[in-house]
Design an enzyme around this catalytic site. Structure first.
Site, mmCIF file in Angstrom:
data_model
loop_
_atom_site.group_PDB
_atom_site.id
_atom_site.type_symbol
_atom_site.label_atom_id
_atom_site.label_comp_id
_atom_site.label_asym_id
_atom_site.label_seq_id
_atom_site.Cartn_x
_atom_site.Cartn_y
_atom_site.Cartn_z
ATOM 1 N N ASP A 13 0.838 -1.212 0.000
ATOM 2 C CA ASP A 13 0.000 0.000 0.000
ATOM 3 C C ASP A 13 0.868 1.257 0.000
ATOM 4 O O ASP A 13 1.981 1.254 0.530
ATOM 5 C CB ASP A 13 -0.916 -0.025 1.240
ATOM 6 N N GLY A 14 0.331 2.321 -0.583
ATOM 7 C CA GLY A 14 0.999 3.622 -0.539
ATOM 8 C C GLY A 14 1.580 4.083 -1.872
ATOM 9 O O GLY A 14 2.287 5.100 -1.915
ATOM 10 N N ASN A 15 1.263 3.381 -2.950
ATOM 11 C CA ASN A 15 1.778 3.795 -4.268
ATOM 12 C C ASN A 15 1.288 5.191 -4.649
ATOM 13 O O ASN A 15 2.050 6.021 -5.152
ATOM 14 C CB ASN A 15 1.319 2.824 -5.361
ATOM 15 N N GLY A 16 -0.004 5.427 -4.425
ATOM 16 C CA GLY A 16 -0.599 6.709 -4.807
ATOM 17 C C GLY A 16 0.007 7.862 -4.023
ATOM 18 O O GLY A 16 0.362 8.911 -4.589
ATOM 19 N N ARG A 17 0.160 7.677 -2.715
ATOM 20 C CA ARG A 17 0.721 8.755 -1.874
ATOM 21 C C ARG A 17 2.194 8.977 -2.180
ATOM 22 O O ARG A 17 2.684 10.100 -2.127
ATOM 23 C CB ARG A 17 0.505 8.426 -0.396
ATOM 24 N N TRP A 18 2.898 7.903 -2.533
ATOM 25 C CA TRP A 18 4.307 8.032 -2.924
ATOM 26 C C TRP A 18 4.404 8.968 -4.137
ATOM 27 O O TRP A 18 5.249 9.870 -4.181
ATOM 28 C CB TRP A 18 4.884 6.651 -3.273
ATOM 29 N N HIS A 30 2.451 3.184 -9.079
ATOM 30 C CA HIS A 30 2.235 1.753 -9.345
ATOM 31 C C HIS A 30 3.436 1.167 -10.098
ATOM 32 O O HIS A 30 3.860 0.050 -9.826
ATOM 33 C CB HIS A 30 0.944 1.537 -10.131
ATOM 34 N N GLU A 60 -12.397 -4.489 -3.893
ATOM 35 C CA GLU A 60 -12.908 -3.118 -3.762
ATOM 36 C C GLU A 60 -12.180 -2.129 -4.675
ATOM 37 O O GLU A 60 -12.661 -1.025 -4.917
ATOM 38 C CB GLU A 60 -12.800 -2.646 -2.301
ATOM 39 N N TRP A 62 -11.920 -2.211 -7.762
ATOM 40 C CA TRP A 62 -12.666 -1.943 -9.007
ATOM 41 C C TRP A 62 -13.366 -0.586 -8.908
ATOM 42 O O TRP A 62 -13.739 -0.007 -9.928
ATOM 43 C CB TRP A 62 -13.727 -3.026 -9.257
ATOM 44 N N LEU A 124 10.413 -20.870 -4.544
ATOM 45 C CA LEU A 124 9.449 -19.941 -3.933
ATOM 46 C C LEU A 124 8.055 -20.093 -4.549
ATOM 47 O O LEU A 124 7.900 -20.072 -5.771
ATOM 48 C CB LEU A 124 9.948 -18.504 -4.155
ATOM 49 N N SER A 184 -8.208 -4.590 5.318
ATOM 50 C CA SER A 184 -8.826 -4.302 4.014
ATOM 51 C C SER A 184 -9.275 -5.555 3.261
ATOM 52 O O SER A 184 -8.988 -5.705 2.060
ATOM 53 C CB SER A 184 -7.877 -3.474 3.139
HETATM 54 C C1 IPE Z 1 -6.176 -2.617 -0.791
HETATM 55 O O1 IPE Z 1 -5.565 -1.431 -0.940
HETATM 56 C C2 IPE Z 1 -5.133 -3.641 -0.656
HETATM 57 C C3 IPE Z 1 -4.146 -3.681 -1.747
HETATM 58 C C4 IPE Z 1 -2.933 -3.266 -1.575
HETATM 59 C C5 IPE Z 1 -4.534 -4.228 -3.017
HETATM 60 P P1 IPE Z 1 -6.271 -0.046 -0.680
HETATM 61 O O2 IPE Z 1 -5.173 0.913 -0.513
HETATM 62 O O3 IPE Z 1 -7.251 0.252 -1.760
HETATM 63 O O4 IPE Z 1 -7.035 -0.281 0.694
HETATM 64 P P2 IPE Z 1 -8.003 0.680 1.523
HETATM 65 O O5 IPE Z 1 -9.317 0.669 0.835
HETATM 66 O O6 IPE Z 1 -7.390 2.033 1.572
HETATM 67 O O7 IPE Z 1 -8.069 0.068 2.873
HETATM 68 C C1 IPE Z 2 -1.510 0.191 -3.386
HETATM 69 O O1 IPE Z 2 -1.299 1.548 -3.405
HETATM 70 C C2 IPE Z 2 -1.802 -0.378 -4.746
HETATM 71 C C3 IPE Z 2 -3.173 -0.824 -4.960
HETATM 72 C C4 IPE Z 2 -4.127 -0.855 -4.074
HETATM 73 C C5 IPE Z 2 -3.523 -1.282 -6.289
HETATM 74 P P1 IPE Z 2 -2.479 2.601 -3.413
HETATM 75 O O2 IPE Z 2 -2.809 2.895 -4.820
HETATM 76 O O3 IPE Z 2 -3.594 2.129 -2.573
HETATM 77 O O4 IPE Z 2 -1.776 3.838 -2.752
HETATM 78 P P2 IPE Z 2 -2.445 4.929 -1.793
HETATM 79 O O5 IPE Z 2 -3.050 4.171 -0.645
HETATM 80 O O6 IPE Z 2 -3.462 5.655 -2.588
HETATM 81 O O7 IPE Z 2 -1.305 5.784 -1.375
HETATM 82 MG MG MG Z 3 -4.052 2.427 -0.592
#
Ligand code: IPE
Ligand code: IPE
Ligand code: MG
Length: 232
Positions: A13-18, A30, A60, A62, A124, A184
Site C-alpha cells: 500500500d501507498g503507491n498513490g501517496r508516494w 504503481h 474493492e 474496481w 518460492l 482491508s
Molecule cells: C487494498 O488497498 C489492498 C491492496 C494493496 C490491493 P487499498 O489501498 O485500496 O485499501 P483501503 O481501501 O485504503 O483500505
Molecule cells: C496500493 O497503493 C496499490 C493498490 C491498491 C492497487 P495505493 O494505490 O492504494 O496507494 P495509496 O493508498 O493511494 O497511497
Molecule cells: Mg491504498
C-alpha cells in the site's frame, strides 16, 4: 540468527501517496511499486522463504477511476510477461488467487501461461492476489463445500481445503506498508494467527532491508497460540 517465516504475506500500500508526494500521477507510483516488488521477490528467494503472497488488487479496487484500473491491469500483464522467464529460471511457482470471472481474457491468458509454465517448480511459491477479497474467498468456499459435504461434517481443516489457498500454510507474518493498520478484506480466514507488521514506508520505497526489519521484528514475537509464556 533470524528464523525466516515460511509464509510471508504483504499488503502493498501507498503507491498513490508516494507519487503524490513527488507531484507525479498516481500510476507512476504503481510502476515504481512493481519495481519494489521485484526486489522483494528476489530477496525472498535468497532468504529461502517458501511462500510469498502479495495483495496486488483487491475486489474493492474496481471502484477506483477506470483509467487507473485499466492502467493497473495492463501493468500487471506487461510485467508478468516480462518477468516470467526469470521467475521460472529461479524455480518460482506462480499462482493467481482471486476471482477469475471479471478480469479480462488477456489477463487470464497471461496468468494461465505463467501458472502452467511454473507448475512443477519447487522453489518460492509466489501468490499474486488479484480481484481478491477475504469475504469472497470464504463465500466461494462455502458454495463449493455444501455441494460435497453434509453440513454437520464440515471441520476447520476440510473448510480450509476449499479456500483459494488450499494446500498452502497460513502466513506467519503479514506486512502492510504506508502506515495504514487495517486488513482491508485480505485473507480473513488465513490470518487467524498471523503476526501483523505495519510499516510507515510507502510501498515503492519498501526495500529488502525493510523486509529484514520485519523479519527481525517477527523473531522477537512470542507466538503463544493461547498458551501462557511459561508453557512454551
Ligand atoms: C487494498 O488497498 C489492498 C491492496 C494493496 C490491493 P487499498 O489501498 O485500496 O485499501 P483501503 O481501501 O485504503 O483500505
Ligand atoms: C496500493 O497503493 C496499490 C493498490 C491498491 C492497487 P495505493 O494505490 O492504494 O496507494 P495509496 O493508498 O493511494 O497511497
Ligand atoms: Mg491504498
Amino acid at each position: 540468527m533470524n528464523q525466516v517465516p515460511r509464509h510471508i504475506a504483504i499488503i502493498m500500500d501507498g503507491n498513490g501517496r508516494w507519487a503524490k508526494k513527488r507531484f507525479l500521477p498516481r500510476v507512476a507510483g504503481h510502476v515504481k511499486g512493481v519495481s519494489a516488488l521485484k526486489k522483494i521477490v528476489n530477496h525472498c528467494n535468497t532468504l529461502g522463504v517458501k511462500y510469498l503472497t502479495v495483495f496486488a488488487f483487491g475486489r474493492e479496487n474496481w471502484n477506483r477511476p477506470q483509467g487507473e484500473v485499466s492502467f493497473l491491469m495492463r501493468l500487471m500483464i506487461k510485467r508478468l510477461d516480462k518477468e516470467l522467464a526469470e521467475l521460472h529460471q529461479k524455480n518460482a511457482r506462480i499462482r493467481f488467487i482471486g476471482d477469475r470471472s471479471r478480469v479480462s481474457h488477456e489477463f487470464i491468458s497471461s496468468i494461465t501461461n505463467a501458472e502452467n509454465l511454473t507448475q512443477f517448480n519447487t522453489g518460492l511459491n509466489f501468490n499474486i492476489c488479484v480481484d481478491y477479497s477475504g469475504q469472497y474467498d470464504i463465500i466461494q468456499a462455502i458454495n463449493r463445500i455444501i455441494k460435497e459435504h453434509p453440513a454437520e461434517s464440515i471441520t476447520e481443516e476440510t473448510f480450509a481445503n476449499y479456500l483459494l489457498t488450499a494446500g498452502q500454510p497460513n502466513p506467519e507474518l503479514v506486512i502492510r506498508s504506508s502506515g495504514e493498520s487495517r486488513i482491508s478484506n485480505f485473507m480473513l480466514w488465513q490470518l487467524a494467527y498471523s503476526e501483523l507488521y505495519f510499516s510507515t514506508v510507502f510501498w515503492p520505497d519498501f526495500t529488502p532491508q525493510e523486509l529484514d526489519h520485519a523479519i527481525a521484528w517477527y523473531n522477537n514475537r512470542e507466538r503463544r497460540f493461547g498458551k501462557t509464556s511459561e508453557q512454551l
